[in-house]
Structures are given as C-alpha cells and as structure tokens.
Design a protein around this motif. Sequence first.
Motif, short mmCIF file in Angstrom:
data_model
loop_
_atom_site.label_atom_id
_atom_site.label_comp_id
_atom_site.label_asym_id
_atom_site.label_seq_id
_atom_site.Cartn_x
_atom_site.Cartn_y
_atom_site.Cartn_z
N GLU A 64 0.82 -1.21 -0.12
CA GLU A 64 -0.08 0.06 -0.04
C GLU A 64 0.85 1.43 -0.01
N ILE A 65 2.06 1.42 0.93
CA ILE A 65 2.78 2.24 0.93
C ILE A 65 3.56 2.51 -0.54
N ASP A 66 4.11 1.32 -1.24
CA ASP A 66 4.81 1.60 -2.39
C ASP A 66 3.67 2.03 -3.63
N ALA A 67 2.46 1.63 -3.49
CA ALA A 67 1.49 2.14 -4.51
C ALA A 67 1.16 3.78 -4.17
N LEU A 68 1.34 4.05 -2.86
CA LEU A 68 1.17 5.55 -2.70
C LEU A 68 2.54 6.31 -3.15
N TYR A 69 3.48 5.74 -3.16
CA TYR A 69 4.78 6.58 -3.69
C TYR A 69 4.47 6.44 -5.18
N ALA A 70 4.19 5.47 -5.92
CA ALA A 70 4.03 5.48 -7.13
C ALA A 70 2.81 6.37 -7.78
N GLU A 71 1.93 6.48 -7.07
CA GLU A 71 0.68 7.56 -7.10
C GLU A 71 1.33 8.64 -7.17
N ALA A 72 2.08 9.30 -6.18
CA ALA A 72 2.81 10.62 -6.01
C ALA A 72 3.64 10.69 -7.36
N LEU A 73 4.34 9.83 -7.77
CA LEU A 73 5.26 10.30 -8.71
C LEU A 73 4.54 10.25 -10.10
N LYS A 74 3.35 9.75 -10.30
CA LYS A 74 2.46 9.79 -11.64
C LYS A 74 2.17 11.20 -11.78
N TYR A 76 4.01 13.73 -12.13
CA TYR A 76 4.82 14.38 -12.94
C TYR A 76 5.70 13.19 -13.79
N PRO A 77 5.24 13.36 -15.07
CA PRO A 77 5.79 12.35 -16.04
C PRO A 77 7.26 11.99 -16.04
N GLY A 78 7.62 10.89 -16.05
CA GLY A 78 9.24 11.04 -15.81
C GLY A 78 9.69 10.82 -14.76
N ALA A 79 9.15 10.98 -13.55
CA ALA A 79 9.72 11.18 -12.12
C ALA A 79 9.96 9.61 -11.72
N ASP A 80 10.92 9.58 -11.11
CA ASP A 80 11.24 8.17 -10.66
C ASP A 80 11.78 8.14 -9.29
N MET A 81 11.86 9.28 -8.32
CA MET A 81 12.14 9.14 -7.32
C MET A 81 11.51 10.43 -6.30
N LEU A 82 11.41 10.34 -5.11
CA LEU A 82 11.07 11.50 -4.19
C LEU A 82 12.24 12.00 -3.50
N VAL A 83 12.45 13.08 -3.39
CA VAL A 83 13.50 13.83 -2.58
C VAL A 83 13.04 14.67 -1.77
#
Length: 124
Positions: A64-74, A76-83
């Motif tokens: 569930e947490i991984d899905a939330l990270y993926a949703e946050a990255l969606k 911005y197209p091309g984003a692959d990490m949160l800093v």
Amino acid sequence: MKVFKVAAAIVAVASFSGCTLKSGNFVDKSRFAYPNSNIKALGSTKISKTKTAAIIPPDWSKEEIDALYAEALKKYPGADMLVNYKADTTTTFPLVPLYWWSTIELEGTAAKMTIGKKDLKAMR
C-alpha cells in the motif's frame, strides 16, 4: 428515565471524544541515487490515503505504501524518485475504540535521475 438519559449522554460523549496520534519521518530520498547521477527536481507533490478498521487499528502494508509512492510520482511524467519528502501517519480513535481511522500523507519533491557519463576514475 433519568438513568437512561444519563447513560445516553455518557455514550454520546464517549463516542465523540477520542485521541489522535501522529507520527512521521523526513527522508532525503526514496531510492538509491548513484554517485555519478544528475537529479532534476520536477515539482512538489502531495498525496494522502485514509483507511478505517473496527476494534483493531488499521495497518499499512508495504504494498500500500509503495502504491502511494507510485501514485505521487504519477503527477510528474518521467519522475522516478521522491527527494526531501516527509511521510506522516495520523491515527484517530474514539474514547471507546470500536472503530479507528488512519491517514498516511506523503509530501515532497518529485525528481528524475539520469546517470552521468563522466569517468569517475579519471577524476582522482
């Protein structure tokens, strides 16, 4: 009749009174950044999700947490990490904990990492 009214008032107060617990952490990056990489910030992102449970507090699984990270990255197209992001969890329950609700919130900067072409051995 008076005892019934007092009991009803106690149940009402117990149902609408409660506690909120908040915990969180600040993380500099969501995944490994290669030493020879270029990180480009794409923009800030914020996302939250809430779930409820009866009697036992809700638990957040890794999926569930991984899905939330993926949703946050969606966002911005091309984003692959949160800093420089923070992850906060808020759990609320009434005085008589028959039901619980928990909210997890991620807020940070979506970024894109590209691997540099510079030969690091030559820089010694």
